[in-house]
Design a protein around this motif. Structure first.
Motif, PDB file in Angstrom:
ATOM      1  N   PHE A  19      -2.976  -5.290   2.818  1.00 51.19           N
ATOM      2  CA  PHE A  19      -3.955  -5.687   1.798  1.00 51.19           C
ATOM      3  C   PHE A  19      -3.323  -6.264   0.535  1.00 51.19           C
ATOM      4  O   PHE A  19      -4.016  -6.938  -0.233  1.00 51.19           O
ATOM      5  N   HIS A  20      -2.034  -6.029   0.313  1.00 52.83           N
ATOM      6  CA  HIS A  20      -1.414  -6.558  -0.905  1.00 52.83           C
ATOM      7  C   HIS A  20      -0.389  -7.656  -0.621  1.00 52.83           C
ATOM      8  O   HIS A  20      -0.451  -8.737  -1.227  1.00 52.83           O
ATOM      9  N   PHE A  21       0.527  -7.385   0.324  1.00 50.91           N
ATOM     10  CA  PHE A  21       1.637  -8.317   0.535  1.00 50.91           C
ATOM     11  C   PHE A  21       1.317  -9.421   1.534  1.00 50.91           C
ATOM     12  O   PHE A  21       1.814 -10.543   1.392  1.00 50.91           O
ATOM     13  N   VAL A  51       7.349  -9.037   5.943  1.00 48.56           N
ATOM     14  CA  VAL A  51       5.988  -8.523   5.765  1.00 48.56           C
ATOM     15  C   VAL A  51       5.331  -8.288   7.117  1.00 48.56           C
ATOM     16  O   VAL A  51       4.873  -7.173   7.425  1.00 48.56           O
ATOM     17  N   PHE A  63      -1.067  -0.090   5.021  1.00 50.69           N
ATOM     18  CA  PHE A  63      -2.211  -0.552   4.234  1.00 50.69           C
ATOM     19  C   PHE A  63      -1.761  -1.368   3.024  1.00 50.69           C
ATOM     20  O   PHE A  63      -2.378  -2.384   2.677  1.00 50.69           O
ATOM     21  N   ILE A  64      -0.680  -0.946   2.389  1.00 50.35           N
ATOM     22  CA  ILE A  64      -0.166  -1.708   1.231  1.00 50.35           C
ATOM     23  C   ILE A  64       0.308  -3.087   1.686  1.00 50.35           C
ATOM     24  O   ILE A  64       0.027  -4.107   1.043  1.00 50.35           O
ATOM     25  N   LEU A  65       1.017  -3.121   2.804  1.00 46.96           N
ATOM     26  CA  LEU A  65       1.500  -4.405   3.311  1.00 46.96           C
ATOM     27  C   LEU A  65       0.347  -5.324   3.697  1.00 46.96           C
ATOM     28  O   LEU A  65       0.345  -6.523   3.367  1.00 46.96           O
ATOM     29  N   THR A 102       0.199   4.613   4.793  1.00 46.51           N
ATOM     30  CA  THR A 102       0.167   4.126   3.409  1.00 46.51           C
ATOM     31  C   THR A 102       0.924   2.805   3.277  1.00 46.51           C
ATOM     32  O   THR A 102       0.425   1.852   2.672  1.00 46.51           O
ATOM     33  N   ALA A 103       2.120   2.757   3.859  1.00 53.40           N
ATOM     34  CA  ALA A 103       2.915   1.531   3.789  1.00 53.40           C
ATOM     35  C   ALA A 103       2.219   0.382   4.502  1.00 53.40           C
ATOM     36  O   ALA A 103       2.223  -0.761   4.018  1.00 53.40           O
TER      37      ALA A 103
END
Length: 442
Positions: free
Chosen positions: A264-266, A277, A260-262, A257-258
């Motif tokens: 696609f978002h960060f 990042v 994918f967030i990093l 989860t972390a």
């Protein structure tokens, strides 16, 4: 004459002090012997050290009748009982030594030797590669500006082969020893590289850099002395069962989860300006990759010993995870190295990668379940000592570069080290911490 009996124990330090002093002038009578002996305090203490300090004595105030040698030859230890002063520091120390000798199984020793060998090979490979790059750059286009003349330089290939051998040894080490032992020892490659760079490449090693090397050695030694015993595994299916337990599945879900967030978002917004990042993606994925590497290593070890594990689908599942994780790590680690100062990337990546790897190993293989709180705290202190040495070594490297102005020096790294240095041949290490603004370059 009357006899006075004393039982030597840690709970009676004053009494022991009195005993060792009075023995210089008063002989003693053994409990099961009628002779009278006069040992010195030194002989008594030597006996305590050699006999685990469990015995009783009957003191008789009379004349001298024997020597220390007779005393030591006749005094007989009795077997310790559960209620015999278990809190004695001497008893604790002897027990710790026994636990350590038992804990360092043959597999742990093999893993330790392989991990140290890996650091030696990889640390030396950086120096050999650097020598090859300099030699190739003197007669052709430098790698830092897009040249590939180093591919024709035998010295560079020797360095690459040395690095491959080191990575193979690192891979094999995970098959024999716990990750909590193998991973932190990657810091030893820093010492090898720093010392060889000072001797061979004539790169200045600051005094605090030497202190950093010493801290790495002390921390590594502390971890080795208190490392847990490797779990005995007879099949890759056992590793699969450990990987599919609730605790590790929850950890894996959090990591994915972390990540994918990093990604696609960060990464699109902050990847070029915030070092955490890219390193966050590498470290999170790296903790999963090490667990898969360990599982695959165990499968190969069992296969070579006669128990074929290639027939199990779990072996190939772990292989697929290793390939996916390594590709992801290589991609984002190279981006971090190409964007930020390597001297900053290396220690930060080491801290995050090693910390998450230890956490994953504790969850999956339950390393700490076989250890006491004292051992766990000592291991953490050793790890923190290594971190301090790593940061100090990298920081003082920059101090030397700025003060002496001797040009770019060798930057080393730790743990999954070949991945970090895939791009070593293609960029200049004098990259600032912030993103490079190429539009300003004429």
């Amino acid at each position: 004459m009357r006899s006075k009996k004393f039982f030597v124990s840690q709970s009676q330090p004053k009494q022991l002090f009195f005993i060792t002093n009075c023995l210089t002038t008063h002989p003693i009578q053994l409990s099961n012997n009628s002779s009278y002996l006069t040992p010195s305090p030194l002989s008594l203490l030597l006996y305590i050290l050699s006999a685990d300090s469990h015995f009783s004595l009957s003191f008789r105030f009379s004349s001298f009748l024997s020597s220390d040698l007779s005393f030591l030859s006749k005094l007989t230890p009795r077997q310790p009982s559960q209620d015999s002063f278990p809190n004695s520091p001497l008893v604790k120390s002897m027990a710790a030594v026994r636990r350590w000798s038992e804990g360092m199984s043959s597999d742990n020793i093999k893993g330790l030797v392989l991990a140290i060998s890996s650091s030696l090979f990889i640390g030396a490979s950086f120096i050999v590669k650097k020598k090859g790059l300099k030699k190739a750059g003197a007669s052709g286009v430098r790698a830092g500006v897009g040249g590939y003349s180093y591919l024709l330089e035998p010295l560079w290939w020797i360095g690459m082969i040395t690095m491959v051998v080191g990575e193979i040894a690192n891979f094999a080490a995970y098959a024999f020893a716990p990750a909590i032992l193998v991973t932190p020892l990657g810091a030893l490659s820093i010492i090898i590289s720093a010392v060889l760079a000072h001797i061979i490449l004539r790169e200045k090693l600051h005094t605090f850099g030497i202190l950093g090397c010493a801290l790495c050695v002390v921390g590594s030694t502390t971890i080795v002395l208190h490392a847990p015993q490797e779990r005995q595994i007879e099949s890759v299916t056992e590793v699969w069962d450990l990987a599919t337990e609730t605790g590790f599945l929850f950890y894996t879900a959090l990591v994915l989860t972390a990540v994918f967030i990093l990604i696609f978002h960060f990464v699109p917004q902050y990847g070029q300006t915030h070092i955490m990042v890219y390193i966050g993606v590498c470290s999170l994925v790296g903790s999963i990759s090490v667990m898969s590497v360990k599982a695959l290593g165990i499968a190969l070890k069992l296969t070579f010993s006669g128990m074929n594990q290639l027939l199990y689908p779990q072996t190939w599942a772990f292989t697929l995870v290793v390939a996916s994780c390594v590709i992801t790590q290589m991609n984002y680690l190279n981006k971090a190295l190409d964007t930020f100062n390597t001297a900053v990337v290396s220690p930060i990546y080491y801290v995050m990668f090693t910390s998450l790897t230890i956490l994953a190993s504790v969850i999956m293989f339950k390393d700490w379940d076989r250890q006491t709180p004292t051992q766990i705290i000592t291991e953490m202190c050793g790890f923190i000592t290594i971190l301090s040495g790593t940061f100090l070594l990298h920081k003082t490297k920059d101090m030397v570069d700025d003060y002496v102005q001797s040009g770019p020096s060798l930057t080393t790294s730790i743990s999954m080290r070949s991945l970090k240095h895939e791009e070593e041949d293609g960029f200049d290490e004098g990259v600032p911490l912030k993103r490079q603004d190429t539009s300003r370059i004429p």
